[in-house]
Design a protein around this motif. Structure first.
Motif, PDB file in Angstrom:
ATOM      1  N   PHE A 120      40.115  -3.771 -43.751  1.00  0.00           N
ATOM      2  CA  PHE A 120      41.212  -2.674 -44.046  1.00  0.00           C
ATOM      3  C   PHE A 120      40.896  -1.298 -44.096  1.00  0.00           C
ATOM      4  O   PHE A 120      41.741  -0.514 -43.372  1.00  0.00           O
ATOM      5  N   LEU A 121      39.953  -0.940 -44.867  1.00  0.00           N
ATOM      6  CA  LEU A 121      39.697   0.506 -44.823  1.00  0.00           C
ATOM      7  C   LEU A 121      39.187   0.962 -43.290  1.00  0.00           C
ATOM      8  O   LEU A 121      39.921   2.106 -42.944  1.00  0.00           O
ATOM      9  N   ALA A 122      38.392  -0.076 -42.760  1.00  0.00           N
ATOM     10  CA  ALA A 122      38.271   0.718 -41.275  1.00  0.00           C
ATOM     11  C   ALA A 122      39.469   0.934 -40.328  1.00  0.00           C
ATOM     12  O   ALA A 122      39.509   1.856 -39.427  1.00  0.00           O
ATOM     13  N   THR A 123      40.645  -0.236 -40.587  1.00  0.00           N
ATOM     14  CA  THR A 123      41.750   0.040 -39.798  1.00  0.00           C
ATOM     15  C   THR A 123      42.564   1.302 -39.982  1.00  0.00           C
ATOM     16  O   THR A 123      43.001   1.800 -39.456  1.00  0.00           O
ATOM     17  N   GLN A 124      42.351   1.662 -41.457  1.00  0.00           N
ATOM     18  CA  GLN A 124      43.110   2.863 -42.006  1.00  0.00           C
ATOM     19  C   GLN A 124      42.376   3.899 -41.437  1.00  0.00           C
ATOM     20  O   GLN A 124      42.990   5.067 -41.065  1.00  0.00           O
ATOM     21  N   LYS A 125      41.209   3.995 -41.395  1.00  0.00           N
ATOM     22  CA  LYS A 125      40.421   5.020 -40.720  1.00  0.00           C
ATOM     23  C   LYS A 125      40.671   5.302 -39.285  1.00  0.00           C
ATOM     24  O   LYS A 125      40.867   6.365 -38.667  1.00  0.00           O
ATOM     25  N   GLU A 126      41.145   4.045 -38.606  1.00  0.00           N
ATOM     26  CA  GLU A 126      41.313   4.268 -37.116  1.00  0.00           C
ATOM     27  C   GLU A 126      42.591   4.963 -36.904  1.00  0.00           C
ATOM     28  O   GLU A 126      43.155   5.950 -36.107  1.00  0.00           O
ATOM     29  N   LYS A 127      43.676   4.280 -37.938  1.00  0.00           N
ATOM     30  CA  LYS A 127      45.067   5.051 -37.890  1.00  0.00           C
ATOM     31  C   LYS A 127      45.215   6.288 -38.298  1.00  0.00           C
ATOM     32  O   LYS A 127      45.840   7.261 -37.769  1.00  0.00           O
TER      33      LYS A 127
END
Length: 209
Positions: free
Chosen positions: A17-24
């Motif tokens: 989840f954190l990795a996805t938010q960092k990409e976004k």
């Protein structure tokens, strides 16, 4: 420093989840958010968790989201902050005899921490409470924060029921409860600015005494 604190599938879900938010949102912090304020404070505020577009973005508790608006205004009103608004972790805002932390250190998916996240992050809260100045006041913002404090101290939840403005005398400090200053609570009038201010007035009186 707060390291990865979950295990197994919970850690994978959190990290993904954190990795996805960092990409976004490449400019967002997207890491565990540490406490902010005076390490020797006699007033400790325990919130729920970093907001997705708040502390998760700014790396400072209650900074960048709606909940922080009322909190920092009230802190300033009662002399616990040098400014009425927290803009970013790089501004010159200073907390006075006050420290702010969260029961859960990372932004949770769907903005709702799982029981495993709450339980596993509890060791960090315990360390913060152990370092807290004896004779001070802890303010729990919401039921989850309240229960996290009670859990960290290995006390029985039924002996310390959560209620807005409730006061609980514990061994080393006093615990005071408030409804969380979330957008939902303030917009529905479950928590008004007057109710919130009344809690802070009580805390200021206790600390001055």
């Amino acid at each position: 420093e707060i390291s990865a604190c979950l295990v197994g599938s919970e850690m994978c879900i959190r990290d993904r989840f954190l990795a996805t938010q960092k990409e976004k949102f490449p400019d967002y912090y997207c890491k565990p958010v540490a406490a902010f304020g005076d390490p020797k404070a006699k007033f400790l505020i325990v919130g729920l968790a970093p907001g997705l577009h708040g502390a998760n973005a700014t790396a400072r508790p209650f900074t960048g989201d709606h909940a922080g608006i009322l909190l920092y205004q009230t802190l300033y009103q009662f002399g616990f902050s040098s400014h009425a608004e927290s803009v970013s972790k790089d501004d010159d805002l200073r907390l006075i005899n006050t420290r702010i932390t969260n029961a859960v250190k990372c932004v949770p998916p769907q903005n709702k921490p799982t029981p495993a996240e709450i339980k596993t992050c509890n060791r960090y809260l315990l360390q913060e409470l152990n370092d807290f100045t004896q004779g001070g006041v802890v303010l729990a913002l919401g039921r989850i924060a309240h229960e996290a404090v009670i859990r960290a101290l290995a006390l029985r939840q039924k002996d310390y029921p959560f209620a807005h403005a409730a006061e609980h005398q514990l061994a080393d400090f006093e615990l005071i409860d408030s409804y969380h200053c979330s957008r939902y609570n303030t917009q529905t009038k479950r928590l008004t600015s007057e109710q919130f201010a009344a809690v802070f007035a009580t805390i200021r009186t206790k600390l001055q005494a």
